[in-house]
Write a protein that holds these residues in place. Structure first.
Motif, PDB file in Angstrom:
ATOM      1  N   THR A  27       0.848  -1.190   0.000  1.00  0.00           N
ATOM      2  CA  THR A  27       0.000   0.000   0.000  1.00  0.00           C
ATOM      3  C   THR A  27       0.882   1.237   0.000  1.00  0.00           C
ATOM      4  O   THR A  27       1.801   1.334   0.818  1.00  0.00           O
ATOM      5  N   ALA A  33       9.941   5.741  -1.041  1.00  0.00           N
ATOM      6  CA  ALA A  33      10.914   6.688  -1.588  1.00  0.00           C
ATOM      7  C   ALA A  33      12.265   5.986  -1.753  1.00  0.00           C
ATOM      8  O   ALA A  33      12.717   5.323  -0.819  1.00  0.00           O
ATOM      9  N   ILE A  67      19.786   2.073  -5.089  1.00  0.00           N
ATOM     10  CA  ILE A  67      20.366   1.011  -4.260  1.00  0.00           C
ATOM     11  C   ILE A  67      19.370   0.777  -3.139  1.00  0.00           C
ATOM     12  O   ILE A  67      19.111   1.676  -2.326  1.00  0.00           O
ATOM     13  N   GLY A  94       7.208  -3.259   1.039  1.00  0.00           N
ATOM     14  CA  GLY A  94       7.613  -2.683  -0.240  1.00  0.00           C
ATOM     15  C   GLY A  94       8.954  -3.209  -0.728  1.00  0.00           C
ATOM     16  O   GLY A  94       9.080  -3.661  -1.871  1.00  0.00           O
ATOM     17  N   ASP A 135      18.674  13.667   3.846  1.00  0.00           N
ATOM     18  CA  ASP A 135      17.426  12.908   3.770  1.00  0.00           C
ATOM     19  C   ASP A 135      17.406  11.884   4.883  1.00  0.00           C
ATOM     20  O   ASP A 135      18.359  11.110   5.029  1.00  0.00           O
ATOM     21  N   LEU A 145      13.112   7.365   6.482  1.00  0.00           N
ATOM     22  CA  LEU A 145      12.074   6.951   7.438  1.00  0.00           C
ATOM     23  C   LEU A 145      11.472   5.616   7.034  1.00  0.00           C
ATOM     24  O   LEU A 145      11.380   5.309   5.869  1.00  0.00           O
TER      25      LEU A 145
HETATM   26  C1  LIG Z   1      13.602  10.469   1.150  1.00  0.00           C
HETATM   27  C2  LIG Z   1      13.842   8.979   1.337  1.00  0.00           C
HETATM   28  C3  LIG Z   1      14.762   8.328   0.545  1.00  0.00           C
HETATM   29  C4  LIG Z   1      14.984   6.964   0.713  1.00  0.00           C
HETATM   30  N1  LIG Z   1      15.935   6.340  -0.071  1.00  0.00           N
HETATM   31  C5  LIG Z   1      16.178   5.019   0.107  1.00  0.00           C
HETATM   32  C6  LIG Z   1      17.186   4.353  -0.679  1.00  0.00           C
HETATM   33  O1  LIG Z   1      17.855   4.956  -1.540  1.00  0.00           O
HETATM   34  N2  LIG Z   1      17.380   3.026  -0.466  1.00  0.00           N
HETATM   35  C7  LIG Z   1      16.673   2.315   0.485  1.00  0.00           C
HETATM   36  O2  LIG Z   1      16.886   1.107   0.609  1.00  0.00           O
HETATM   37  N3  LIG Z   1      15.710   2.937   1.240  1.00  0.00           N
HETATM   38  C8  LIG Z   1      15.438   4.249   1.065  1.00  0.00           C
HETATM   39  N4  LIG Z   1      14.461   4.859   1.817  1.00  0.00           N
HETATM   40  C9  LIG Z   1      13.625   4.028   2.725  1.00  0.00           C
HETATM   41  C10 LIG Z   1      12.469   3.411   1.895  1.00  0.00           C
HETATM   42  O3  LIG Z   1      11.623   4.435   1.391  1.00  0.00           O
HETATM   43  C11 LIG Z   1      11.543   2.481   2.724  1.00  0.00           C
HETATM   44  O4  LIG Z   1      11.119   3.126   3.891  1.00  0.00           O
HETATM   45  C12 LIG Z   1      12.234   1.183   3.066  1.00  0.00           C
HETATM   46  O5  LIG Z   1      12.620   0.498   1.875  1.00  0.00           O
HETATM   47  C13 LIG Z   1      11.277   0.272   3.875  1.00  0.00           C
HETATM   48  O6  LIG Z   1      10.142   0.038   3.095  1.00  0.00           O
HETATM   49  P1  LIG Z   1       9.337  -1.340   3.231  1.00  0.00           P
HETATM   50  O7  LIG Z   1       8.154  -1.244   2.332  1.00  0.00           O
HETATM   51  O8  LIG Z   1      10.222  -2.493   3.022  1.00  0.00           O
HETATM   52  O9  LIG Z   1       8.891  -1.341   4.746  1.00  0.00           O
HETATM   53  P2  LIG Z   1       7.417  -1.059   5.313  1.00  0.00           P
HETATM   54  O10 LIG Z   1       7.577  -1.091   6.790  1.00  0.00           O
HETATM   55  O11 LIG Z   1       6.427  -1.983   4.689  1.00  0.00           O
HETATM   56  O12 LIG Z   1       7.078   0.393   4.813  1.00  0.00           O
HETATM   57  C14 LIG Z   1       7.773   1.513   5.295  1.00  0.00           C
HETATM   58  C15 LIG Z   1       7.438   2.746   4.499  1.00  0.00           C
HETATM   59  O13 LIG Z   1       6.263   2.628   3.701  1.00  0.00           O
HETATM   60  C16 LIG Z   1       5.347   3.693   3.927  1.00  0.00           C
HETATM   61  N5  LIG Z   1       4.029   3.077   4.243  1.00  0.00           N
HETATM   62  C17 LIG Z   1       3.809   2.060   5.072  1.00  0.00           C
HETATM   63  N6  LIG Z   1       2.491   1.777   5.123  1.00  0.00           N
HETATM   64  C18 LIG Z   1       1.875   2.637   4.306  1.00  0.00           C
HETATM   65  C19 LIG Z   1       0.500   2.856   3.953  1.00  0.00           C
HETATM   66  N7  LIG Z   1      -0.489   2.129   4.444  1.00  0.00           N
HETATM   67  N8  LIG Z   1       0.231   3.842   3.078  1.00  0.00           N
HETATM   68  C20 LIG Z   1       1.213   4.609   2.589  1.00  0.00           C
HETATM   69  N9  LIG Z   1       2.536   4.450   2.885  1.00  0.00           N
HETATM   70  C21 LIG Z   1       2.852   3.472   3.748  1.00  0.00           C
HETATM   71  C22 LIG Z   1       5.866   4.458   5.098  1.00  0.00           C
HETATM   72  O14 LIG Z   1       6.053   5.802   4.738  1.00  0.00           O
HETATM   73  C23 LIG Z   1       7.174   3.872   5.468  1.00  0.00           C
HETATM   74  O15 LIG Z   1       8.208   4.802   5.250  1.00  0.00           O
HETATM   75  C24 LIG Z   1      14.242   6.225   1.680  1.00  0.00           C
HETATM   76  C25 LIG Z   1      13.292   6.897   2.461  1.00  0.00           C
HETATM   77  C26 LIG Z   1      13.093   8.251   2.312  1.00  0.00           C
HETATM   78  C27 LIG Z   1      12.054   8.944   3.165  1.00  0.00           C
END
Ligand SMILES: Cc1cc2nc3c(=O)[nH]c(=O)nc-3n(C[C@H](O)[C@H](O)[C@H](O)COP(=O)(O)OP(=O)(O)OC[C@H]3O[C@@H](n4cnc5c(N)ncnc54)[C@H](O)[C@@H]3O)c2cc1C
Length: 331
Positions: free
Chosen positions: A145, A149, A165, A174, A328, A331
């Motif tokens: 969902t 980023a 990366i 995600g 950055d 989060l």
């Molecule tokens: C500006 C920025 C740049 C980034 N660059 C990188 C990078 O270059 N490489 C890297 O590996 N990671 C990067 N990240 C982290 C990346 O975006 C993810 O947070 C990370 O990969 C974890 O995601 P996940 O889906 O595996 O974890 P999850 O725990 O499933 O999701 C975490 C992220 O998903 C979003 N999210 C969760 N649930 C929802 C929902 N219901 N609706 C909408 N959004 C939701 C949240 O904002 C949270 O940040 C970056 C983050 C930011 C803010």
């Protein structure tokens, strides 16, 4: 039908039916709406709803407290209007996008493992890859969902190639979907570029890049651009990781090795064979740079505790002007 969004005392813009969030509609319309992470985590885009109706896309988004929600506050990156609306927040030119973000379909062209849990993803997106080194894009992983980023690690190019990366986060929906369910050649929705922690080419100072874990991606983009410039500035590159097996920045920067690059890997939990720098990466920044810290331009990306430690080090302990600090929080 497009809705009209009016910012109190400021600009108005249209919210077209195909748009997903208030923030992205504002930025595409060239409005300087404050934002940082764009994905509900930081709260930089919070606003008051003065009139009209809004829907919350992620009601529990951590960027707003329960109290703020009850007081009628919203996050622009996690809301969309259901009627014409008036809102209150302070927009500034610093947030006006330099390259207007666009939503498109991207194709996964290549995926290459760099460490046990980090891979370089190459996406091909129609049109030139126009962004500033250090910016990020939003990817919509299949089955998760909302957007995630990810920062670009390559340089802008005419071929439409965007490289990232990405670290596989244990239990993360995600990132795991990007590793496990996205086959080569598959498509996913892509939106970008975003972010203002990009390389300030005009700044005259030597550059310090500090990467924590996958924060490597935007730091690589910045270092590649700075070192590839006709008159390269000195780049001091701090690559923070837990163990030697988690390091890959040195190999990726190897083609740029030369008098303008100082690369320093720093391990927080090294094994016995490691002979390099140890500890937290911000401590290495404090101990290693030869000149007073206020003489450098700083870029950093990584987990929130590293960002906070560097902010304290630079702004509180060394009075580095805020205008020389670009970061950055992942989060
Ligand atoms: C500006 C920025 C740049 C980034 N660059 C990188 C990078 O270059 N490489 C890297 O590996 N990671 C990067 N990240 C982290 C990346 O975006 C993810 O947070 C990370 O990969 C974890 O995601 P996940 O889906 O595996 O974890 P999850 O725990 O499933 O999701 C975490 C992220 O998903 C979003 N999210 C969760 N649930 C929802 C929902 N219901 N609706 C909408 N959004 C939701 C949240 O904002 C949270 O940040 C970056 C983050 C930011 C803010």
């Amino acid at each position: 039908m497009a809705y009209r969004v009016q910012i109190e005392g400021g600009e108005g813009f249209a919210f077209p039916p195909e748009e997903d969030t208030l923030l992205r509609a504002a930025l595409r319309a060239g409005v300087g709406m404050p934002h940082e992470c764009s994905v509900g985590g930081c709260g930089a885009c919070r606003y008051d709803l003065l009139s009209g109706e809004m829907v919350r896309l992620w009601p529990e988004a951590p960027g707003l407290s329960e109290r703020e929600r009850k007081r009628g506050r919203f996050l622009a990156c996690q809301s969309r209007p259901l009627t014409d609306c008036a809102i209150k927040l302070r927009c500034t030119d610093e947030y006006r996008p330099v390259v207007p973000p666009r939503r498109r379909e991207a194709k996964l062209e290549a995926r290459r493992m760099l460490t046990a849990d980090m891979a370089e993803f190459t996406l091909r997106v129609p049109g030139a890859a126009a962004f500033l080194p250090g910016q990020y894009a939003l990817l919509y992983p299949p089955g998760a969902t909302g957007a995630r980023a990810y920062s670009m690690s390559n340089l802008p190019n005419e071929d439409g190639l965007w490289q990232f990366i990405i670290r596989r986060v244990p239990g993360g929906r995600g990132s795991n979907a990007l590793f496990d369910t996205l086959d080569l050649g598959a498509t996913l929705t892509f939106d970008g570029p975003y972010g203002h922690a990009y390389l300030r080419e005009e700044a005259p100072r030597e550059i310090v890049c500090v990467a924590g874990g996958s924060g490597l991606a935007p730091m690589l983009g910045i270092a590649r651009a700075a070192l590839g410039a006709p008159a390269p500035k000195q780049v001091h590159f701090f690559d923070g990781a837990r163990t030697a097996g988690d390091l890959c920045g040195g190999a990726l920067l190897a083609p740029l090795t030369g008098p303008h690059l100082n690369y320093l890997p720093v391990l927080s939990t090294p094994d016995a064979a490691w002979q390099g720098a140890t500890g937290f990466v911000h401590e290495a920044v404090a101990h290693t740079l030869p000149a007073p810290l206020m003489q450098y331009e700083f870029y950093f990306a990584g987990p929130p505790p590293m960002i906070e430690a560097l902010q304290t080090l630079l702004m509180v302990q060394h009075q580095v002007p805020y205008s020389q600090i670009h970061f950055d929080r992942f989060l």
